[in-house]
Every structure is written in C-alpha cells, then in structure tokens.
Enzyme design. Structure first.
Site, PDB file in Angstrom:
ATOM      1  N   GLY A 208       0.837  -1.208   0.000  1.00  0.00           N
ATOM      2  CA  GLY A 208       0.000   0.000   0.000  1.00  0.00           C
ATOM      3  C   GLY A 208       0.857   1.237   0.000  1.00  0.00           C
ATOM      4  CG  ASN A 209      -0.099   4.632  -1.521  1.00  0.00           C
ATOM      5  OD1 ASN A 209      -0.817   5.479  -1.001  1.00  0.00           O
ATOM      6  ND2 ASN A 209      -0.459   3.969  -2.618  1.00  0.00           N
ATOM      7  CE1 TYR A 210       3.644   5.079   5.750  1.00  0.00           C
ATOM      8  CE2 TYR A 210       5.219   5.837   4.104  1.00  0.00           C
ATOM      9  CZ  TYR A 210       4.927   5.099   5.235  1.00  0.00           C
ATOM     10  OH  TYR A 210       5.906   4.380   5.843  1.00  0.00           O
ATOM     11  CB  SER A 211      -2.672   7.983  -0.445  1.00  0.00           C
ATOM     12  OG  SER A 211      -3.831   8.741  -0.699  1.00  0.00           O
ATOM     13  CB  ALA A 275      -1.610   7.362  -3.925  1.00  0.00           C
TER      14      ALA A 275
END
Ligand code: C5P
Length: 399
Positions: A208-211, A275
């Site tokens: 995943g990512n920090y969005s 994102a």
C-alpha cells in the site's frame, strides 16, 4: 443570506438547549423564518413560551394540540422548510434519525423533510466518541445530512473534550455558507478517485502507500457543495463520506480501474486523485505465508494505469485531470504524464514541500495546463486547494 429562508429548528433534551434560544434569535436576526419543533425531553430544558415569543410561532412538540385536538402535519412542515437544523442534537435523537425511529414529532418531520438537514450534536465527550454515536453520525452523513461538528472545551458533566454544541453564530454561518455557495456545477457529473490502493500479498499482507485520501475527499466535498453529482471511488481510508456524495469503496488498483472505467463514460469531469499502486503481486497466496529462513522473492506485475486508460476513451467535452507527486525533475515529469495520459491538466504537488505531503491537512500545488501554462499557488489547507482546483475547472468552462 438567510433572508426569507424557512428553517425548522429541532431542539432536543440537552443542557445545550439554552443555546437554541440564541440560535433562534441569530437566525431570525439574519432574516430567517424559524419554526421550532421540540422533543418532549427538550421541553424539560427550555420552555416553549420563550421560544414561541421569540419566533412568533407556536412551538410544535406533539402530533396533536392537547386541548383543541388540532393535528400537526409533519409532512407539510417537512415540505415547507428550506432547511432543517437540529441543534442541539442528543445521542438519542441522532440514533433515532439514523434508524428511522419515528416516535416523536421531530423525527417524523425529519423523515418527511426534503430540504437539506443540518445536525449540531451536543453530548458528553465519552458519549460523542462511543462507536455507536460515531456509526450513527456516519449513517446521517451517508444520507447527505450535514454534521456541524461539536467544539472542544468544558462540558456540563465537568469533563473536558469534544462534545459542546457549536456556538450559535458559527452554526448560522454554516447555514449561510450553504445557501450562498453558488451551485455552478449543478447538473454536472463528477467522478473522483481518492486514497491508496492495497495490493494483496496474502490474506493478511498487502502493498500500500501513505495516501490518506484527504485531498480527493476535499475535492468531492467542494464539488458537491456546488451542486455537482459526485461519485467518489475510494481506496481504503478512514474518512467519513462527504455529504451528498456517492461513494464506491474499492481496495485494489484493478477494482478501482473497473469502477472508474464503468463510471467515466457518464461523467463530465474526472479528477484522478488516488495514489494507485503501480505494481501488484503476480499471485496472491491463499493462505498466510509462513516464516522461513530462505530469501523470498515476490514477483510484481504492472497495474493498469487508470488515468491513461480513461485518457484513451475520453470524448470531446469531457475534462480529465490528474495529480503528480514528484520527488525530482518535477515539472518535466508532470508535463510528460499530462501528455502520456491525455489529461486536460495536471496538479503537481511536490515531495520537496515540507508540510504538504501524504496524510497532512495542507497542500501546495502547481497546475499545468494542456497548453503548458503554469499556475502556482501558495501552501493552503486541502479544502482551500480543492476550491482553487474547482475555480480552475470553472475557468475551462468559461464560467
Ligand atoms: O504515473 P503516476 O502514478 O505518477 O501518475 C499519477 C496520476 O495518475 C494520478 O492522477 C493518479 O491518480 C493516476 N494513476 C492512475 N492509475 C495508475 C497510476 C496512476 O489513475 N495505475
């Protein structure tokens, strides 16, 4: 701005009911016509006589007036109003509204009202943060009701925290803002992607990512308040659904791609704010991968580029916008993406700008147009940035 606006003021049994007197007076001073509907327990805190003399209208509480037998039509009342404001709203009233428990005049009026509904909760700190209250408020939001968040401070219980009903002037400001917001996007269909995507490795792990989704949600909110019909395709985030917005929850890039390609042909404007993970594991393990001592290889394969796919099927008149988050060669990379994805403009936000990053409340953007013009904005709150983006789109429409 509230001149001649017909407002139902619903008052419930909270100590903050005394503030409803000031609220009624403030609304009237700003030009509104106010009809009070009070719950039986609301009357324990404030007398209908005070309210009726202020509003110059009989206060409605029961389905019938006891001595005359006159029936009060909640349906007529619901249709009469330009807005319904429930302030203070107790945990009990919020729960009844969320679940349609129509056992008093206020709730039947609420269920009959076609006008926008504003809810100003007032309760003790622990009650406010209880999962049951959170869930009920979330339900009200999903019905398109506007929640006027309580303020922090000293509570009647002696505790400190969030739960105080917002001040009457601020509540009146909120209603004014609602009525004054131009409905310049009325009739326009807007699609927004927001948040991260999760690409499953096994049942418990993902890439995943920090969005946080905050930017996309702010854009959805801003479009909805200008009358647009908004579809928000959202990756996993913890944000509440903005009022009046249709939300489609997705997890992976593939799911987002499916929802976006289905909705895009019917949209006038699409803003790609998500994102999206560029790669996903080639295979998702059906069971949890066990610890081992050997190295582990994870083969990743490219995800579909949603924005670029929409760029290929874009029809004349449709506006497609994207975001670029760059760490180096920012402008050059952004211009390249604009071309490659066939966008109408791209919003560049830089990782180099401190305070304007994933998860934060602020952003600093530069918009690059199809023809190469560059417009830079100072650091602002994400909701102010959303307003700037919408003003920019209004410019494309020549509005
Ligand atoms: O190529 P890059 O990921 O930097 O492009 C960012 C823009 O493209 C954003 O608007 C993002 O929402 C969109 N995008 C997408 N699908 C992808 C990757 C990015 O829609 N798979």
């Amino acid at each position: 701005m509230l001149k001649n606006k017909k407002i139902i003021l619903g008052i419930t049994g909270s100590i903050a009911a005394y503030k409803a007197v000031y609220l009624a007076r403030t609304l009237i001073k700003r030009g509104a016509e106010v009809q009070v509907v009070i719950t039986p327990s609301g009357k324990e805190f404030i007398t209908p006589v005070t309210l009726s003399s202020l509003t110059q209208k009989p206060v409605i509480s029961e389905f019938f007036t006891a001595n005359t037998g006159e029936w009060h039509s909640h349906v007529d009342l619901g249709l009469w109003a330009d807005a319904m404001l429930i302030a203070p709203a107790t945990a009990s009233t919020i729960a009844k509204m969320a679940n349609g428990v129509a056992d008093n005049m206020l709730i039947t009026t609420y269920l009959s009202a076609r006008a926008p509904v504003f809810v100003a909760p007032a309760m003790d700190f622990d009650m406010y943060r209880h999962p049951s209250t959170r869930r009920n408020l979330e339900l009200l939001r999903s019905y398109g009701n506007h929640i006027i968040e309580p303020a922090e401070g000293a509570l009647a219980s002696g505790l400190e925290g969030k739960g105080r009903m917002e001040e009457p002037e601020k509540i009146a400001d909120e209603l004014e803002r609602f009525f004054s917001a131009s409905k310049s996007f009325f009739g326009k269909k807007v699609m927004i992607t927001a948040g991260p995507t999760y690409e499953k490795i096994d049942p418990v792990r993902f890439i995943g990512n920090y969005s946080s989704g905050k930017m996309g949600y702010a854009i959805a909110t801003a479009f909805a308040s200008r009358g647009a019909e908004v579809t928000l395709i959202s990756g996993p985030v913890t944000l509440p659904t903005p009022a009046g917005v249709k939300r489609i929850d997705v997890e992976s890039a593939k799911e987002m791609y499916k929802a976006a390609t289905e909705n895009f042909p019917d949209s006038d404007i699409a803003v790609m704010c998500a994102a999206v993970a560029d790669f996903a594991p080639e295979q998702t393990n059906a069971t949890k991968i066990k610890r081992g001592n050997a190295d582990m290889m994870l083969k990743l394969i490219p995800n579909p580029d949603i924005a670029a796919s929409l760029g290929q099927i874009k029809k004349p008149g449709q506006i497609l916008a994207g975001f670029a988050l760059e760490s180096d060669n920012e402008e050059e990379n952004a211009r390249h993406k604009l071309e490659k994805k066939n966008l109408d403009f791209i919003v560049l936000n830089s990782l180099a700008d401190k305070g304007a990053c994933f998860g934060g409340d602020n952003n600093k953007i530069t918009i690059i147009s199809r023809t190469g013009e560059k417009t830079s904005y100072p650091m602002k709150s994400k909701s102010a940035v959303a307003d700037d983006i919408i003003t920019y789109i209004s410019g494309i429409y020549g509005k």
